[in-house]
Design a protein around this motif. Structure first.
Motif, PDB file in Angstrom:
ATOM      1  N   SER A  54      27.352  68.029 -20.500  1.00  7.37           N
ATOM      2  CA  SER A  54      26.181  68.461 -21.391  1.00  7.37           C
ATOM      3  C   SER A  54      24.863  68.946 -20.349  1.00  7.37           C
ATOM      4  N   SER A  55      24.806  68.850 -19.181  1.00  8.49           N
ATOM      5  CA  SER A  55      23.982  69.521 -18.566  1.00  8.49           C
ATOM      6  C   SER A  55      24.315  70.864 -17.651  1.00  8.49           C
ATOM      7  N   GLU A  56      23.512  71.854 -17.912  1.00  8.34           N
ATOM      8  CA  GLU A  56      23.655  73.224 -17.601  1.00  8.34           C
ATOM      9  C   GLU A  56      24.138  73.318 -16.035  1.00  8.34           C
ATOM     10  N   GLY A  57      23.660  72.565 -15.048  1.00  9.85           N
ATOM     11  CA  GLY A  57      23.988  72.600 -13.723  1.00  9.85           C
ATOM     12  C   GLY A  57      25.321  72.581 -13.707  1.00  9.85           C
ATOM     13  N   ASN A  58      26.028  71.243 -14.401  1.00 11.30           N
ATOM     14  CA  ASN A  58      27.384  70.982 -14.114  1.00 11.30           C
ATOM     15  C   ASN A  58      28.377  71.993 -14.801  1.00 11.30           C
ATOM     16  N   VAL A  59      27.743  72.532 -16.080  1.00 18.00           N
ATOM     17  CA  VAL A  59      28.651  73.708 -16.589  1.00 18.00           C
ATOM     18  C   VAL A  59      28.947  74.811 -15.777  1.00 18.00           C
ATOM     19  N   ARG A  60      27.835  75.203 -15.205  1.00 21.04           N
ATOM     20  CA  ARG A  60      27.781  76.493 -14.212  1.00 21.04           C
ATOM     21  C   ARG A  60      28.598  76.196 -13.082  1.00 21.04           C
ATOM     22  N   LEU A  61      28.426  75.195 -12.415  1.00 19.36           N
ATOM     23  CA  LEU A  61      29.415  74.540 -11.328  1.00 19.36           C
ATOM     24  C   LEU A  61      30.577  74.649 -11.577  1.00 19.36           C
ATOM     25  N   GLN A  62      30.987  74.015 -12.914  1.00 17.95           N
ATOM     26  CA  GLN A  62      32.551  73.997 -13.197  1.00 17.95           C
ATOM     27  C   GLN A  62      33.045  75.274 -13.551  1.00 17.95           C
ATOM     28  N   ARG A  63      32.201  76.157 -14.201  1.00 16.43           N
ATOM     29  CA  ARG A  63      32.982  77.562 -14.465  1.00 16.43           C
ATOM     30  C   ARG A  63      33.323  78.294 -13.142  1.00 16.43           C
ATOM     31  N   MET A  64      32.579  77.837 -12.148  1.00 16.46           N
ATOM     32  CA  MET A  64      32.803  78.550 -10.817  1.00 16.46           C
ATOM     33  C   MET A  64      33.993  77.840 -10.195  1.00 16.46           C
ATOM     34  N   HIS A 102      24.575  70.845 -29.900  1.00 21.16           N
ATOM     35  CA  HIS A 102      23.628  71.371 -28.800  1.00 21.16           C
ATOM     36  C   HIS A 102      24.597  71.853 -27.603  1.00 21.16           C
ATOM     37  N   ASN A 103      25.305  70.824 -26.904  1.00 19.25           N
ATOM     38  CA  ASN A 103      26.053  71.391 -25.939  1.00 19.25           C
ATOM     39  C   ASN A 103      26.734  72.900 -26.106  1.00 19.25           C
ATOM     40  N   MET A 104      27.209  72.818 -27.454  1.00 19.53           N
ATOM     41  CA  MET A 104      28.000  74.304 -27.790  1.00 19.53           C
ATOM     42  C   MET A 104      27.218  75.433 -27.850  1.00 19.53           C
ATOM     43  N   GLU A 105      25.922  75.308 -28.087  1.00 23.97           N
ATOM     44  CA  GLU A 105      25.072  76.319 -27.911  1.00 23.97           C
ATOM     45  C   GLU A 105      24.641  76.599 -26.462  1.00 23.97           C
ATOM     46  N   MET A 106      24.671  75.561 -25.677  1.00 30.92           N
ATOM     47  CA  MET A 106      24.265  75.841 -24.337  1.00 30.92           C
ATOM     48  C   MET A 106      25.243  76.581 -23.584  1.00 30.92           C
ATOM     49  N   ASP A 114      35.012  80.171 -24.181  1.00 34.86           N
ATOM     50  CA  ASP A 114      36.123  80.026 -24.775  1.00 34.86           C
ATOM     51  C   ASP A 114      36.125  78.718 -25.521  1.00 34.86           C
ATOM     52  N   ALA A 115      35.031  77.752 -25.462  1.00 37.97           N
ATOM     53  CA  ALA A 115      34.949  76.576 -26.006  1.00 37.97           C
ATOM     54  C   ALA A 115      34.636  76.728 -27.520  1.00 37.97           C
ATOM     55  N   ARG A 116      35.435  75.901 -28.268  1.00 37.18           N
ATOM     56  CA  ARG A 116      35.194  75.996 -29.961  1.00 37.18           C
ATOM     57  C   ARG A 116      35.261  74.749 -30.285  1.00 37.18           C
ATOM     58  N   TRP A 117      34.955  74.982 -31.693  1.00 43.01           N
ATOM     59  CA  TRP A 117      35.144  73.568 -32.665  1.00 43.01           C
ATOM     60  C   TRP A 117      36.333  73.729 -33.085  1.00 43.01           C
ATOM     61  N   VAL A 118      37.029  72.412 -33.332  1.00 45.07           N
ATOM     62  CA  VAL A 118      38.494  72.296 -33.835  1.00 45.07           C
ATOM     63  C   VAL A 118      38.167  70.934 -34.706  1.00 45.07           C
ATOM     64  N   ASP A 119      38.620  71.289 -36.138  1.00 46.84           N
ATOM     65  CA  ASP A 119      38.636  70.028 -36.982  1.00 46.84           C
ATOM     66  C   ASP A 119      39.840  69.177 -36.834  1.00 46.84           C
ATOM     67  N   ALA A 120      39.928  68.097 -37.814  1.00 47.70           N
ATOM     68  CA  ALA A 120      40.664  67.081 -37.572  1.00 47.70           C
ATOM     69  C   ALA A 120      42.206  67.520 -37.728  1.00 47.70           C
ATOM     70  N   THR A 121      42.313  68.594 -38.740  1.00 50.27           N
ATOM     71  CA  THR A 121      43.790  68.708 -39.000  1.00 50.27           C
ATOM     72  C   THR A 121      44.298  69.757 -37.923  1.00 50.27           C
ATOM     73  N   GLU A 122      43.389  70.608 -37.297  1.00 54.02           N
ATOM     74  CA  GLU A 122      44.023  71.305 -36.134  1.00 54.02           C
ATOM     75  C   GLU A 122      44.304  70.376 -34.856  1.00 54.02           C
ATOM     76  N   ALA A 123      43.183  69.390 -34.683  1.00 56.62           N
ATOM     77  CA  ALA A 123      43.317  68.581 -33.619  1.00 56.62           C
ATOM     78  C   ALA A 123      44.694  67.696 -33.856  1.00 56.62           C
ATOM     79  N   SER A 124      45.058  67.389 -34.962  1.00 59.74           N
ATOM     80  CA  SER A 124      46.576  66.743 -35.121  1.00 59.74           C
ATOM     81  C   SER A 124      47.590  67.459 -34.734  1.00 59.74           C
TER      82      SER A 124
END
Ligand SMILES: Cc1cc2nc3c(=O)[nH]c(=O)nc-3n(C[C@H](O)[C@H](O)[C@H](O)COP(=O)(O)OP(=O)(O)OC[C@H]3O[C@@H](n4cnc5c(N)ncnc54)[C@H](O)[C@@H]3O)c2cc1C
Length: 380
Positions: A54-64, A102-106, A114-124
């Motif tokens: 949820s925090s930008e710093g962690n996303v940037r660190l993790q992409r690396m 909000h996370n997805m926008e960030m 490559d992060a995206r929404w998945v609905d319940a049908t696709e999840a199953s």
């Protein structure tokens, strides 16, 4: 008296990664581990590697970190067993859906495309054993996955040794010598060492190293459990790491079985790491609700280890302002295996170049004094 440019206290994933990065830049490193390398939180961890924070710093660190784990074998000459099966966050509450929107926008803004929404049908379809009757939506990032804590830690340790670092097991740091507000050396169970720089990489025990130097480091230990089932053919090996965000239950394929974990949010902090079987029953009851087929899977083994949690669930990275020569790389709050590759490289850059390719100032200890805490909310 033995001496070193840098003494690293603690030989978990961050200590070993840092020993490698510093030696690669020709720093003379001595790492002291009171037990065996990677035997504490690192050796108990689930191996999850994700970028969906949820925090930008962690996303940037993790992409690396993800990029570094993808190239690990080429750089380190050792496998990381990094399997990018993705992470699926399963959301069952309207507020979670709003937060993750909000996370997805960030995520898109900082390049996690490559992060995206998945609905319940696709999840199953992705997770055939998933009960989706109350699922409002999910997020999925295919470049997330799982890696081997033992391989990554031993890979970094071996590479550091090849570059000349001294890594010693069975040696405890017992004191820090200070004069004129500066670190002068460390005392250990095997004698004194002269050094001008100590890295506190002692995970859940980092506060005790801090106290040796008169510093209060806000990290608390929390017991966390994992169970692994016997053979479970109903779960494909490509099944994503699946997180039931409301309860913190997670599972992923492990060998020919399933690794299952969940946080006991009721348990107060403490250093106990024996298995609480009563809690495991609760964990399996929740597993049976979210993935009913798992009730047929017997437990092959279970263990517990410690999360090392800061007040904002963010690591403490960098120099401690009150004491020259004392740096901290601890308090990863349950996501230290995945953050260590990037954190070690960025700390090395900060130390030697006084700048780093990703800004890590949001992880600085000073944030506690400023009261400028940005809580990481995507914690499991
Ligand atoms: C059940 C569980 C599941 C987890 N799952 C994940 C996951 O999926 N993904 C993820 O990224 N993270 C996960 N984590 C968190 C992760 O394991 C930790 O964040 C990470 O291992 C911390 O690494 P570290 O090197 O800071 O600490 P540690 O691995 O604990 O290393 C610290 C070392 O310091 C040593 N030490 C302590 N005191 C002294 C002293 N006085 N002198 C010398 N040495 C000393 C200890 O013996 C220890 O080896 C999980 C943790 C647990 C318990």
């Amino acid at each position: 008296m033995e001496s070193a440019d840098v003494v690293i206290a603690g030989g978990g994933i961050i200590g070993c990664a840092l020993a490698y990065q510093l030696s690669k830049r020709n720093v003379d490193v001595l790492l002291l581990e009171r037990e065996t390398l990677g035997s504490q939180s690192t050796g108990k961890c689930a191996g999850g590697v994700r970028q969906q924070f949820s925090s930008e710093g962690n996303v940037r660190l993790q992409r690396m970190s993800v990029g570094m784990l993808e190239r690990f074998q080429d750089e380190i000459g050792h496998p990381a067993d990094f399997r990018q099966i993705g992470y699926l966050f399963v959301l069952t509450q309207p507020q979670q859906v709003e937060d993750f929107r909000h996370n997805m926008e960030m995520w898109q803004r900082v390049g996690l495309n490559d992060a995206r929404w998945v609905d319940a049908t696709e999840a199953s379809r992705m997770v055939p054993i998933l009960n989706v009757e109350d699922v409002l939506g999910c997020t999925f990032c295919p470049s997330d996955g799982i890696a081997s804590p033992a391989d990554v830690t031993s890979g970094y340790a071996a590479a550091a040794r090849r570059l000349g670092a001294r890594l010693k097991e069975g040696v405890a740091v017992t004191g820090i010598d200070i004069a004129s507000g500066k670190v002068q050396g460390v005392r250990t169970s095997a004698g004194d060492i002269a050094t001008r720089l100590v890295f506190n990489c002692a995970g859940a025990w980092a506060p005790s190293i801090g106290r040796m130097a008169g510093l209060e480091i806000p990290i608390l230990p929390y017991r966390r459990h994992i169970a692994v089932t016997g053979t479970f053919p109903a779960m494909p090996r490509t099944n994503p790491m699946t997180v039931d965000f409301q309860t913190s239950l997670y599972f992923h394929p492990e060998g020919d079985g399933v690794l299952i974990g969940m946080s006991d949010r009721e348990e107060p902090p403490g250093f106990a790491t024996d298995v609480n079987w009563e809690f495991l029953e609760k964990m399996f009851a929740q597993a049976a609700r979210r993935a009913p087929a798992l009730s047929a899977a017997g437990v092959k083994t279970a263990w517990a280890g410690l999360y090392e949690v800061t007040p904002d669930h963010q690591a403490i990275l960098g120099p401690m302002p009150e004491l020259e020569g004392f740096w901290c790389a601890a308090g990863f709050s349950g996501h230290g295996f995945m953050q260590a590759p990037a954190a070690a490289l960025l700390l090395t850059q900060q130390l030697l170049d006084h700048t780093s390719e990703i800004d890590i100032s949001s992880f600085a200890f000073e944030r506690f004094a400023r009261g400028a805490l940005v809580k990481e909310r995507n914690v499991i």
